[in-house]
Write a protein that holds these residues in place. Structure first.
Motif, PDB file in Angstrom:
ATOM      1  N   GLY A 216      92.688  49.289  46.307  1.00 19.14           N
ATOM      2  CA  GLY A 216      92.421  48.314  47.287  1.00 19.14           C
ATOM      3  C   GLY A 216      91.895  48.053  48.386  1.00 19.14           C
ATOM      4  N   ALA A 217      92.364  48.648  49.722  1.00 18.32           N
ATOM      5  CA  ALA A 217      92.020  48.959  50.523  1.00 18.32           C
ATOM      6  C   ALA A 217      90.600  49.639  50.559  1.00 18.32           C
ATOM      7  CB  ALA A 217      92.789  49.185  51.381  1.00 18.32           C
ATOM      8  N   PHE A 218      90.219  49.670  51.336  1.00 22.79           N
ATOM      9  CA  PHE A 218      88.843  50.956  51.542  1.00 22.79           C
ATOM     10  C   PHE A 218      89.273  51.729  51.969  1.00 22.79           C
ATOM     11  CE2 PHE A 218      85.591  53.243  53.555  1.00 22.79           C
ATOM     12  CZ  PHE A 218      84.137  53.070  53.343  1.00 22.79           C
ATOM     13  N   SER A 219      89.115  53.586  51.568  1.00 22.35           N
ATOM     14  CA  SER A 219      89.299  54.315  51.608  1.00 22.35           C
ATOM     15  C   SER A 219      88.294  55.368  51.730  1.00 22.35           C
ATOM     16  CB  SER A 219      90.468  55.137  51.178  1.00 22.35           C
ATOM     17  OG  SER A 219      90.276  54.867  49.351  1.00 22.35           O
ATOM     18  N   ILE A 220      88.846  56.636  51.721  1.00 16.52           N
ATOM     19  CA  ILE A 220      87.390  57.849  51.725  1.00 16.52           C
ATOM     20  C   ILE A 220      86.539  57.375  50.431  1.00 16.52           C
ATOM     21  CG2 ILE A 220      86.478  60.106  51.421  1.00 16.52           C
ATOM     22  CD1 ILE A 220      88.660  60.828  53.845  1.00 16.52           C
ATOM     23  N   VAL A 221      87.814  57.415  48.792  1.00 17.53           N
ATOM     24  CA  VAL A 221      86.924  57.353  47.718  1.00 17.53           C
ATOM     25  C   VAL A 221      85.756  56.932  47.927  1.00 17.53           C
ATOM     26  CG1 VAL A 221      88.654  55.830  46.730  1.00 17.53           C
ATOM     27  CG2 VAL A 221      87.723  57.923  45.333  1.00 17.53           C
ATOM     28  N   ASP A 222      85.656  55.623  48.446  1.00 20.67           N
ATOM     29  CA  ASP A 222      85.049  54.783  48.086  1.00 20.67           C
ATOM     30  C   ASP A 222      83.660  54.777  49.054  1.00 20.67           C
ATOM     31  OD1 ASP A 222      86.835  51.788  46.738  1.00 20.67           O
ATOM     32  OD2 ASP A 222      87.478  52.673  48.677  1.00 20.67           O
ATOM     33  N   ALA A 223      83.990  55.800  50.672  1.00 20.10           N
ATOM     34  CA  ALA A 223      82.745  55.910  50.793  1.00 20.10           C
ATOM     35  C   ALA A 223      81.766  57.394  49.938  1.00 20.10           C
ATOM     36  CB  ALA A 223      83.503  56.928  52.192  1.00 20.10           C
ATOM     37  N   MET A 224      82.897  57.854  49.448  1.00 27.89           N
ATOM     38  CA  MET A 224      82.103  59.418  48.881  1.00 27.89           C
ATOM     39  C   MET A 224      81.261  58.696  47.175  1.00 27.89           C
ATOM     40  SD  MET A 224      82.798  61.931  50.242  1.00 27.89           S
ATOM     41  CE  MET A 224      81.988  63.503  48.319  1.00 27.89           C
ATOM     42  N   TYR A 225      81.939  57.741  46.828  1.00 29.35           N
ATOM     43  CA  TYR A 225      80.400  56.537  46.254  1.00 29.35           C
ATOM     44  C   TYR A 225      80.452  55.817  46.559  1.00 29.35           C
ATOM     45  CZ  TYR A 225      83.591  59.123  42.309  1.00 29.35           C
ATOM     46  OH  TYR A 225      84.160  59.911  42.050  1.00 29.35           O
ATOM     47  N   ALA A 226      80.170  55.798  47.868  1.00 26.95           N
ATOM     48  CA  ALA A 226      78.614  54.506  47.930  1.00 26.95           C
ATOM     49  C   ALA A 226      77.344  55.150  47.415  1.00 26.95           C
ATOM     50  CB  ALA A 226      78.992  54.305  49.604  1.00 26.95           C
ATOM     51  N   PRO A 227      76.688  55.738  47.340  1.00 31.24           N
ATOM     52  CA  PRO A 227      75.519  56.071  47.272  1.00 31.24           C
ATOM     53  C   PRO A 227      75.140  55.456  45.520  1.00 31.24           C
ATOM     54  CG  PRO A 227      76.505  57.714  48.652  1.00 31.24           C
ATOM     55  CD  PRO A 227      77.321  57.041  48.460  1.00 31.24           C
ATOM     56  N   VAL A 228      76.445  56.279  45.413  1.00 27.76           N
ATOM     57  CA  VAL A 228      76.500  55.603  43.292  1.00 27.76           C
ATOM     58  C   VAL A 228      76.267  54.446  43.726  1.00 27.76           C
ATOM     59  CG1 VAL A 228      77.484  55.491  41.748  1.00 27.76           C
ATOM     60  CG2 VAL A 228      77.808  57.515  42.974  1.00 27.76           C
ATOM     61  N   MET A 229      76.678  54.018  43.895  1.00 25.57           N
ATOM     62  CA  MET A 229      76.702  52.248  43.844  1.00 25.57           C
ATOM     63  C   MET A 229      75.205  51.594  44.113  1.00 25.57           C
ATOM     64  SD  MET A 229      75.876  49.021  46.212  1.00 25.57           S
ATOM     65  CE  MET A 229      75.935  49.365  47.990  1.00 25.57           C
TER      66      MET A 229
END
Length: 222
Positions: free
Chosen positions: A161-174
């Motif tokens: 929901g809200a941005f968190s570390i897990v989003d940062a971890m997968y950012a390069p996958v984007m």
């Protein structure tokens, strides 16, 4: 605080803590080690007796290395930044997925190096297809987690929901999925659009486009 990173166009591990710090408003200075083009990283690593890899964080005169270690230290030091979800069940899910990214998805990472400036169509090999299938399953797990966890997902377009570390971890996958013309799932696409639209991600992209360094091995993937 000072964050030591490498090329914004190519360095997936550098992006992770940089993005987390920017999105959550943590103030820091940054220093770039263009390690393919000079010895600044190896010199610094030798001086501090740490591995010659990025990112590296200097906080309160302490050196912290490795993306996950950096973000865990930041979460401990700045709890008000909400780098992990508030609900315990969501934190557990986010931590599990973050650890999986940290040690896995080697097929995707090997075939498709991060390259923010270059968009092309490349067919995924067998190992990358397995990783893409795993991404689809993982995103479905996050988007259906309200049905099985004891706490509801917070408001927002990100994995918890809200941005968190897990989003940062997968950012390069984007960047890998987007710039090599790959498809994971509709859920992944929705998350990817939200990640791409972040002001911090756009700041990173502008800096990547302005860099003068080139790495031929990354620019010739086909």
């Amino acid at each position: 605080m000072e964050l030591f990173i490498a090329y914004k166009n190519y360095s997936s591990w550098s992006l992770r803590p940089w993005l987390a710090m920017k999105v959550t408003g943590l103030a820091f200075e940054e220093t770039i080690f263009p390690f393919y083009h000079d010895t600044s990283l190896t010199d610094f690593a030798k001086q501090e007796a740490i591995p010659a890899s990025v990112p590296i964080l200097k906080i309160d005169n302490q050196i912290v290395w490795d993306s996950m270690a950096i973000m865990e230290v930041l979460a401990d030091t700045y709890p008000e930044a909400n780098l992990w979800p508030e609900a315990k069940a969501w934190r557990a899910l986010a931590r599990s997925a973050s650890a999986e990214m940290h040690s896995g998805f080697m097929g995707l990472r090997s075939q498709f190096p991060m390259n923010c400036r270059r968009q092309t169509k490349v067919n995924a090999n067998t190992e990358s297809l397995k990783d893409i299938s795993r991404l689809a399953a993982l995103w479905k797990k996050f988007y259906q987690a309200d049905e099985v966890l004891s706490a509801s997902r917070s408001e927002g377009p990100f994995l918890c929901g809200a941005f968190s570390i897990v989003d940062a971890m997968y950012a390069p996958v984007m960047w890998r999925i987007r710039n090599y013309g790959l498809f994971v799932s509709d859920e992944f696409d929705a998350w990817s659009e939200a990640m791409f639209a972040l002001p911090a991600m756009q700041e990173w992209l502008r800096a990547a486009q302005a860099e003068e360094w080139d790495i031929a091995a990354y620019d010739s993937v086909e």
